[in-house]
Design a protein around this motif. Structure first.
Motif, PDB file in Angstrom:
ATOM      1  N   TYR A  93     -20.439   8.178   6.257  1.00 47.31           N
ATOM      2  CA  TYR A  93     -21.469   8.699   4.844  1.00 47.31           C
ATOM      3  C   TYR A  93     -22.884   8.808   5.232  1.00 47.31           C
ATOM      4  N   ARG A  94     -23.135   9.974   5.525  1.00 48.28           N
ATOM      5  CA  ARG A  94     -24.659  10.029   5.988  1.00 48.28           C
ATOM      6  C   ARG A  94     -25.539   9.674   5.119  1.00 48.28           C
ATOM      7  N   ALA A  95     -25.455  10.210   3.793  1.00 50.75           N
ATOM      8  CA  ALA A  95     -26.575   9.978   2.799  1.00 50.75           C
ATOM      9  C   ALA A  95     -26.404   8.407   2.566  1.00 50.75           C
ATOM     10  N   ILE A  96     -25.564   7.644   2.544  1.00 48.38           N
ATOM     11  CA  ILE A  96     -25.597   6.459   2.142  1.00 48.38           C
ATOM     12  C   ILE A  96     -26.273   5.483   3.395  1.00 48.38           C
ATOM     13  N   SER A  97     -25.710   6.052   4.712  1.00 47.52           N
ATOM     14  CA  SER A  97     -26.255   5.400   5.728  1.00 47.52           C
ATOM     15  C   SER A  97     -27.857   5.592   5.725  1.00 47.52           C
TER      16      SER A  97
END
Lengths: 240, 320
Positions: free
Chosen positions: B89-93
């Motif tokens: 979950y790249r946005a959260i990361s």
């Protein structure tokens, strides 16, 4: 999207140098940054230095997974095929690269993994196990393989025989295989040249084929290789 | 440099120099089984690299210490994200990483208001950014894991960075004393557990831990930390037996709880180690788990009873 499940990275628990070579390697935040920077640089280079022209982008499937195959004459080939993908698909692209060239030393393996997003194919000792891993990944998660069924760069620029190994990855599956032909790469950067010449590149993308009805066994693999070879060579002749 | 900081650093160096001799003596008297011996040597060799990496930035000055803590936070999050699958979950990361970078900046700037504000701001942003994927299934779990990771590896660990700001150098001495005592806390628990441990502490969570080990570590670590704090804050409001004992016990307990928290996480995930960064120890989190809650506990204890100058506007970078 399913309920949340803990699912460690495919290469979790491997040491760094092993994870670079892992066929289950998954990219995180850091790799996304380095690969995006690399893709932007390659796109600029191919457009500026080689005036890359792409025909048939409409044939590229809208969603992964699929496989791109092409003639192989130059190190420019994999870069060009990956760069021809629409931008949202590009992070799913894994060039399948020769292990003995691109993963031999740790520094080169680091580059191949963090920049190219390449997966290794060990030409001398590539057993069915590695092909099965590639197939599993293609069928279970969004993946695009960029691979060259000739197995090596053509030294005279002509199209060689396609090896049947590719069939093991796609036989009896609905994963589309997209044939491509790249003109100009042999002139711009043949196997014996280090620095590319500023010559034009022209990529032609053909209509995808699927092999759901072809048996996943030796005869089927050979049939797949022959069909794809014919499709790629038809694209070559159409371009003349 | 604070004199106590110097003595702790010297003590750590001396300890590392003497350890091989202890191993050799134990080995000669036949008290070490070959498997245990090789395990101890691997761990010891890792410490030879880790100890300078941890103590070096602390001694080099506040900015080096703050940046070092920021790098540690990012590396811990990376390990957690790859073990849980959060990294997909790249946005959260990306928001967690951004939050850690901003915490590091706030510490370097000595802008305590921003340092505090970042908890609520980053958490809000995590909750909001996860909307854009438009995938309500699993939304709560994804967001909660992001907040969990940011709270532990960003906010809690970030307190070590802010601690390094303390003006008269006591912060540096505190940090070294905390590092030393937290690591020895583990060693004490291991040794006293071997000697006196019978009843299991939390068999489902961590089968090797015993009540005897926990109590032994509580006593030994409290005594050591109280002595060190006494030397650091000599003659100040904190230099009273009740504070010294309370801080010692707080350090030992929060250290052991941090260890158990990471054991719980590993059990839940079903992995043995969270990474492979440190030979003999596992991942960074397998080594630094005990530090997570000690930092905030000590920081706020010292600030409440002694004051760390947080009410003074400093803002070296953004000020004026």
């Amino acid at each position: 999207m399913d309920d949340w499940q803990y699912k460690p990275a495919g290469d979790h628990g491997l040491k760094h140098e092993e994870s670079f070579k892992s066929l289950r390697r998954e990219v995180g935040l850091l790799g996304t940054i380095t690969q995006t920077a690399w893709r932007l640089a390659v796109r600029g280079y191919l457009r500026g230095y080689h005036r890359l022209r792409v025909d048939g982008v409409e044939h590229v499937p809208a969603k992964p997974s699929f496989v791109m195959v092409a003639n192989h004459t130059s190190h420019l080939d994999a870069l060009t095929l990956a760069a021809a993908l629409p931008w949202p698909l590009r992070r799913f692209a894994f060039p399948i690269a020769a292990g003995d060239v691109f993963f031999e030393t740790p520094a080169v393996a680091l580059f191949s993994a963090m920049m190219l997003n390449a997966l290794p194919m060990w030409r001398k000792s590539c057993g069915p196990h590695a092909m099965q891993q590639l197939r599993d990944r293609l069928l279970s998660e969004p993946t695009i393989y960029v691979l060259f069924p000739e197995g090596t760069r053509s030294r005279d620029g002509s199209l060689g025989r396609f090896k049947p190994g590719l069939g093991m990855i796609v036989a009896e599956s609905e994963v589309p295989v997209v044939p491509c032909y790249l003109h100009g790469a042999h002139a711009a950067c043949p196997a014996n040249r280090k620095m590319p010449l500023p010559l034009p590149l022209h990529l032609r993308i053909g209509a995808p084929l699927t092999f759901g009805a072809v048996k996943n066994e030796r005869a089927g693999w050979q049939e797949i290789a022959a069909k794809l070879e014919a499709a790629v060579s038809a694209l070559r002749d159409a371009g003349q | 440099m604070h004199p106590v900081a110097f003595w702790i650093a010297a003590g750590i160096a001396a300890g590392l120099a003497v350890t091989p001799l202890i191993f050799l003596i134990l080995d000669k008297t036949g008290k070490l089984k070959p498997a245990l011996r090789s395990d101890l040597w691997t761990r010891y060799k890792s410490w030879l690299v880790l100890a300078p990496l941890m103590v070096g930035p602390l001694l080099a000055g506040r900015l080096a210490a703050i940046i070092g803590v920021g790098v540690l936070s990012l590396a811990c999050y990376r390990e957690f994200a790859r073990a849980t699958g959060m990294f997909r979950y790249r946005a959260i990361s990306a928001v967690v990483a951004l939050g850690i970078l901003l915490l590091t900046f706030a510490a370097a700037d000595q802008w305590y208001g921003f340092f505090v504000a970042l908890s609520s701001l980053t958490i809000s942003l995590l909750v909001i950014i996860a909307l854009f994927a438009d995938q309500p299934k699993g939304y709560i779990q994804r967001v909660a894991l992001g907040i969990f990771a940011f709270s532990l590896f960003g906010v809690c660990l970030g307190h070590y960075g802010y601690f390094a700001n303390d003006k008269d150098g006591a912060g540096q001495a505190f940090l070294l004393a905390i590092l030393l005592c937290v690591e020895l806390n583990d060693v004490f628990a291991y040794c006293t557990g071997k000697m006196f441990g019978r009843r299991k502490l939390a068999p489902q969570t961590s089968p090797n831990k015993t009540i005897g080990g926990a109590l032994g570590a509580l006593i030994l670590t409290s005594a050591l930390f109280a002595t060190l704090v006494h030397a650091i804050v000599h003659g100040s409001a904190l230099d009273q037996p009740v504070h010294l004992v309370a801080m010692g016990m707080l350090l030992s307990l929060t250290g052991q709880w941090g260890d158990l928290v990471m054991s719980s996480i590993k059990r839940d995930l079903g992995v043995k180690d969270l990474g492979v960064t440190i030979p003999g120890h596992g991942g960074l989190l397998d080594r630094f788990d005990s530090l997570i809650f000690v930092g905030p506990a000590m920081f706020h204890y010292v600030n409440y009873f002694l004051g760390l100058g947080l009410d003074q506007p400093v803002r070296g970078i953004t000020g004026h």
